[in-house]
Design a protein around this motif. Sequence first.
Motif, PDB file in Angstrom:
ATOM      1  N   TYR A 162       0.845  -1.192   0.000  1.00  0.00           N
ATOM      2  CA  TYR A 162       0.000   0.000   0.000  1.00  0.00           C
ATOM      3  C   TYR A 162       0.884   1.247   0.000  1.00  0.00           C
ATOM      4  CZ  TYR A 162       1.032  -0.430   5.011  1.00  0.00           C
ATOM      5  OH  TYR A 162       1.672  -0.569   6.221  1.00  0.00           O
ATOM      6  N   GLY A 163       0.280   2.358  -0.333  1.00  0.00           N
ATOM      7  CA  GLY A 163       1.021   3.615  -0.342  1.00  0.00           C
ATOM      8  C   GLY A 163       0.092   4.775  -0.590  1.00  0.00           C
ATOM      9  N   GLY A 164       0.618   5.977  -0.368  1.00  0.00           N
ATOM     10  CA  GLY A 164      -0.184   7.171  -0.585  1.00  0.00           C
ATOM     11  C   GLY A 164       0.682   8.393  -0.712  1.00  0.00           C
ATOM     12  N   ALA A 165       0.192   9.382  -1.438  1.00  0.00           N
ATOM     13  CA  ALA A 165       0.896  10.657  -1.599  1.00  0.00           C
ATOM     14  C   ALA A 165      -0.139  11.759  -1.748  1.00  0.00           C
ATOM     15  CB  ALA A 165       1.823  10.623  -2.807  1.00  0.00           C
ATOM     16  N   SER A 166       0.079  12.888  -1.079  1.00  0.00           N
ATOM     17  CA  SER A 166      -0.875  13.990  -1.183  1.00  0.00           C
ATOM     18  C   SER A 166      -0.183  15.324  -0.941  1.00  0.00           C
ATOM     19  CB  SER A 166      -2.018  13.817  -0.175  1.00  0.00           C
ATOM     20  OG  SER A 166      -1.544  13.965   1.156  1.00  0.00           O
ATOM     21  N   TYR A 167      -0.839  16.389  -1.396  1.00  0.00           N
ATOM     22  CA  TYR A 167      -0.429  17.767  -1.149  1.00  0.00           C
ATOM     23  C   TYR A 167      -1.548  18.474  -0.395  1.00  0.00           C
ATOM     24  CZ  TYR A 167       3.920  18.596  -3.736  1.00  0.00           C
ATOM     25  OH  TYR A 167       5.236  18.631  -4.145  1.00  0.00           O
ATOM     26  N   ILE A 168      -1.160  19.451   0.438  1.00  0.00           N
ATOM     27  CA  ILE A 168      -2.147  20.313   1.094  1.00  0.00           C
ATOM     28  C   ILE A 168      -1.838  21.767   0.734  1.00  0.00           C
ATOM     29  CG2 ILE A 168      -2.898  21.300   3.289  1.00  0.00           C
ATOM     30  CD1 ILE A 168      -2.860  18.646   4.542  1.00  0.00           C
ATOM     31  N   ALA A 169      -2.877  22.493   0.318  1.00  0.00           N
ATOM     32  CA  ALA A 169      -2.822  23.946   0.170  1.00  0.00           C
ATOM     33  C   ALA A 169      -3.678  24.528   1.275  1.00  0.00           C
ATOM     34  CB  ALA A 169      -3.343  24.365  -1.204  1.00  0.00           C
ATOM     35  N   SER A 170      -3.108  25.419   2.085  1.00  0.00           N
ATOM     36  CA  SER A 170      -3.845  25.983   3.212  1.00  0.00           C
ATOM     37  C   SER A 170      -3.689  27.499   3.237  1.00  0.00           C
ATOM     38  CB  SER A 170      -3.347  25.388   4.537  1.00  0.00           C
ATOM     39  OG  SER A 170      -1.957  25.590   4.689  1.00  0.00           O
ATOM     40  N   GLY A 171      -4.648  28.174   3.858  1.00  0.00           N
ATOM     41  CA  GLY A 171      -4.582  29.628   3.942  1.00  0.00           C
ATOM     42  C   GLY A 171      -5.359  30.160   5.119  1.00  0.00           C
ATOM     43  N   SER A 172      -4.985  31.355   5.581  1.00  0.00           N
ATOM     44  CA  SER A 172      -5.688  32.060   6.655  1.00  0.00           C
ATOM     45  C   SER A 172      -5.885  33.511   6.234  1.00  0.00           C
ATOM     46  CB  SER A 172      -4.894  32.011   7.966  1.00  0.00           C
ATOM     47  OG  SER A 172      -4.816  30.699   8.477  1.00  0.00           O
ATOM     48  N   TRP A 173      -7.084  34.046   6.556  1.00  0.00           N
ATOM     49  CA  TRP A 173      -7.407  35.417   6.187  1.00  0.00           C
ATOM     50  C   TRP A 173      -8.091  36.094   7.369  1.00  0.00           C
ATOM     51  CZ3 TRP A 173      -8.335  31.017   3.460  1.00  0.00           C
ATOM     52  CH2 TRP A 173      -7.632  30.854   2.268  1.00  0.00           C
ATOM     53  N   GLY A 174      -7.528  37.222   7.805  1.00  0.00           N
ATOM     54  CA  GLY A 174      -8.089  37.956   8.933  1.00  0.00           C
ATOM     55  C   GLY A 174      -7.121  38.013  10.093  1.00  0.00           C
ATOM     56  N   ASN A 175      -7.630  38.436  11.253  1.00  0.00           N
ATOM     57  CA  ASN A 175      -6.803  38.603  12.452  1.00  0.00           C
ATOM     58  C   ASN A 175      -6.804  37.310  13.256  1.00  0.00           C
ATOM     59  OD1 ASN A 175      -6.411  41.360  14.819  1.00  0.00           O
ATOM     60  ND2 ASN A 175      -5.244  39.491  14.548  1.00  0.00           N
ATOM     61  N   GLU A 176      -5.844  36.428  12.939  1.00  0.00           N
ATOM     62  CA  GLU A 176      -5.715  35.128  13.587  1.00  0.00           C
ATOM     63  C   GLU A 176      -5.234  35.321  15.024  1.00  0.00           C
ATOM     64  OE1 GLU A 176      -2.457  32.123  12.893  1.00  0.00           O
ATOM     65  OE2 GLU A 176      -3.811  31.591  11.257  1.00  0.00           O
ATOM     66  N   LEU A 177      -5.110  34.219  15.750  1.00  0.00           N
ATOM     67  CA  LEU A 177      -4.736  34.288  17.160  1.00  0.00           C
ATOM     68  C   LEU A 177      -3.387  34.970  17.373  1.00  0.00           C
ATOM     69  CD1 LEU A 177      -5.727  33.321  19.982  1.00  0.00           C
ATOM     70  CD2 LEU A 177      -4.287  31.315  19.657  1.00  0.00           C
ATOM     71  N   PHE A 178      -2.388  34.669  16.503  1.00  0.00           N
ATOM     72  CA  PHE A 178      -1.042  35.200  16.705  1.00  0.00           C
ATOM     73  C   PHE A 178      -0.625  36.253  15.691  1.00  0.00           C
ATOM     74  CE2 PHE A 178      -0.551  30.850  18.607  1.00  0.00           C
ATOM     75  CZ  PHE A 178      -0.405  31.280  19.915  1.00  0.00           C
ATOM     76  N   THR A 179      -1.363  36.394  14.587  1.00  0.00           N
ATOM     77  CA  THR A 179      -0.936  37.323  13.541  1.00  0.00           C
ATOM     78  C   THR A 179      -2.134  37.821  12.750  1.00  0.00           C
ATOM     79  OG1 THR A 179       0.505  37.562  11.598  1.00  0.00           O
ATOM     80  CG2 THR A 179      -0.566  35.434  11.888  1.00  0.00           C
ATOM     81  N   ASP A 180      -1.967  38.971  12.100  1.00  0.00           N
ATOM     82  CA  ASP A 180      -3.006  39.491  11.212  1.00  0.00           C
ATOM     83  C   ASP A 180      -2.588  39.374   9.749  1.00  0.00           C
ATOM     84  OD1 ASP A 180      -1.038  41.405  11.107  1.00  0.00           O
ATOM     85  OD2 ASP A 180      -2.297  43.062  11.787  1.00  0.00           O
ATOM     86  N   ARG A 181      -1.553  38.589   9.477  1.00  0.00           N
ATOM     87  CA  ARG A 181      -1.073  38.400   8.103  1.00  0.00           C
ATOM     88  C   ARG A 181      -1.895  37.318   7.399  1.00  0.00           C
ATOM     89  NH1 ARG A 181       3.206  36.019   7.288  1.00  0.00           N
ATOM     90  NH2 ARG A 181       3.611  35.171   9.369  1.00  0.00           N
ATOM     91  N   SER A 182      -2.520  37.682   6.304  1.00  0.00           N
ATOM     92  CA  SER A 182      -3.169  36.671   5.465  1.00  0.00           C
ATOM     93  C   SER A 182      -2.073  35.964   4.674  1.00  0.00           C
ATOM     94  CB  SER A 182      -4.174  37.329   4.521  1.00  0.00           C
ATOM     95  OG  SER A 182      -5.236  37.899   5.260  1.00  0.00           O
ATOM     96  N   ARG A 183      -2.182  34.648   4.520  1.00  0.00           N
ATOM     97  CA  ARG A 183      -1.108  33.905   3.882  1.00  0.00           C
ATOM     98  C   ARG A 183      -1.623  32.558   3.394  1.00  0.00           C
ATOM     99  NH1 ARG A 183      -1.670  33.616   9.042  1.00  0.00           N
ATOM    100  NH2 ARG A 183      -0.896  31.900  10.324  1.00  0.00           N
ATOM    101  N   THR A 184      -0.889  31.980   2.454  1.00  0.00           N
ATOM    102  CA  THR A 184      -1.188  30.649   1.940  1.00  0.00           C
ATOM    103  C   THR A 184       0.099  29.835   1.917  1.00  0.00           C
ATOM    104  OG1 THR A 184      -0.864  31.386  -0.342  1.00  0.00           O
ATOM    105  CG2 THR A 184      -3.112  31.446   0.527  1.00  0.00           C
ATOM    106  N   TYR A 185      -0.057  28.512   1.890  1.00  0.00           N
ATOM    107  CA  TYR A 185       1.108  27.621   1.938  1.00  0.00           C
ATOM    108  C   TYR A 185       0.733  26.304   1.275  1.00  0.00           C
ATOM    109  CZ  TYR A 185       5.127  25.145   3.997  1.00  0.00           C
ATOM    110  OH  TYR A 185       6.283  24.434   4.186  1.00  0.00           O
ATOM    111  N   VAL A 186       1.634  25.787   0.456  1.00  0.00           N
ATOM    112  CA  VAL A 186       1.426  24.514  -0.231  1.00  0.00           C
ATOM    113  C   VAL A 186       2.623  23.614   0.039  1.00  0.00           C
ATOM    114  CG1 VAL A 186       1.015  23.357  -2.432  1.00  0.00           C
ATOM    115  CG2 VAL A 186       0.112  25.660  -2.054  1.00  0.00           C
ATOM    116  N   HIS A 187       2.363  22.367   0.440  1.00  0.00           N
ATOM    117  CA  HIS A 187       3.464  21.455   0.735  1.00  0.00           C
ATOM    118  C   HIS A 187       2.966  20.018   0.680  1.00  0.00           C
ATOM    119  CE1 HIS A 187       6.872  19.665   3.017  1.00  0.00           C
ATOM    120  NE2 HIS A 187       7.528  20.651   2.452  1.00  0.00           N
TER     121      HIS A 187
END
Length: 573
Positions: free
Chosen positions: A211-236
């Motif tokens: 068996y095996g598996g492979a995947s990517y995640i694209a994630s993002g945050s928009w607004g005043n988050e708990l630790f930062t107000d920077r909107s950002r995205t990340y893919v890995h």
Amino acid sequence: MSKADRKQFCCVLLAFILALIYPFASSANSDGDFSGRPISSVAVVLDGGAQENSTYRDAVLRAFSTYPGSHFDQTRSDLMVSRIRRLKFVDNASYTLQSGVNGDVEITLNVALTKEAKPLAESAIGLFVDPSGKDFPVLYADARSVLKVKLENKTMFFSNTNAFFGRPEVLTAGNPLADAPSGRGTNNWLESSVETGVYGLSSVSDKISIYGGASYIASGSWGNELFTDRSRTYVHVEDAYLGAMGSNTTSQGGVRQISLTYGRKAFQVDNGMILRLSSANGGERAALQSNPRNAAAQLALVQFLYDNYKLEIFRLDPDELKETDSATVINGINLEGLVAPRARVGAMLLKVPKSTFSYYTDRATYSRSGLRLADIRLSLEPPSSGSGVYARGEFARQTNSNFSMDARAAYIEAGYQFSDVQWNPALSYRYSRFSGDNPDTTKFERWDPLFAGGGGDEWVQGLNEYKVVQTSNVVAHRFMARLRPTQRWELTPQFWVFRADTLNNLGGAQALSILSSKDLGQEINLTARYVSSANLIFVYSAAYTRPGEAIRSSLSNNYKNWLSASALAIMRF
């Protein structure tokens, strides 16, 4: 609680209740993400309960190849259900999920039987066989192999009012992730992630599969988050693993199985008091609260299953944030099993051969490298039917090969399940203690939380308080109820009381390094879960927290009570 606090609390509670009503109107809702939770039972229902055939039932369980005591993996379960659909006597198959009174997962396999046996030569399905797409996300499945696409979205709306009790400049000082933290007033943000990948399983012979598996995640945050107000995205990359499994069943239904897995994959032990967060979220990766990433940077796992016993030997390198990467590697061995119909035991030994994580005292700084841990777990599982008592407990001790260390953690939980009462309530109390360091001794005694975590009914102790105190130098009392108004809905109210183990809190939040009191605060939580299906999950949570004297005095009594609320949707295809 002041008059203004009561008014604010009532307004948010009303909004929360309205949010709970919305799922009925839209037919969308859920019971929380079950991924990683221990499985307490696997049941088979043939033709909606109209049929009972032990031969068919056993064949379905063998094809599903997932047993009580293991941890729920959505992708693996989907692959195994595709295998069930290829059985000659099966017309269709699906599964439903429900949380047990301990927060474990109860799986029900729903199997529709064929009127006539299917010839194996005609059993292949999937997009590669039928381009119409009616079988998507299955690319190919026959009697021996399954290849499937994963597509998952998590979207969360989160709101904080007076985060960090309105004093983030004090309580987040020194936190490398906190460049513009939430504070006084109300701050809202939205975060979302999409994971896509391909997973497969193939039988090399009647007893061996790969068996095996492979995947990517694209994630993002928009607004005043708990630790930062920077909107950002990340893919890995998220998952990237391969494995092999050999299995056999005896004529009496006994299970013999060995599997070897290597690569990027999620891993946890039991309910996550020690190992749960194989991957970090937040920071540059965004999606701080919805936690879409679970895969370790590297996992090497050998697992043996012998009837009701499981042995795991592993090497774990968690995927940490670069801002806080401790380069920790953990070697371990874990054994657990059902020793009586309702009695489960477990034990684990860990060793940390390398790490840059540090422990602090007023005399010296020590390294996590050389950490050793011994753990033992006991549980009395809830009765499978009817009312009854359930209980569980765990005790762990940490030492270090390089210096004198004696840190300890333990919890004990007891509850009662009322099956003959409306809403089937289960009431429980849990006492937990994670030691702090006594500066008057020569030993270092502060508990290292390692990679503990999980939901609000696991080891996130207090949805708000956890962000300040976490799981070290804390004694927590949790009073909890699980209520089931309908088969799909679950309500989980909690009341928490937090106290410090010692007044010395070096290693915690900088502003709380020396406490003036052991009173850390109280919190009320409410989580509502609704399970529309295994592929449609929604969670609604609210928390109201009053800081204790230890935190109030560190803020010079200039503080506000902390209120948070969230709505999470999880959709899988």
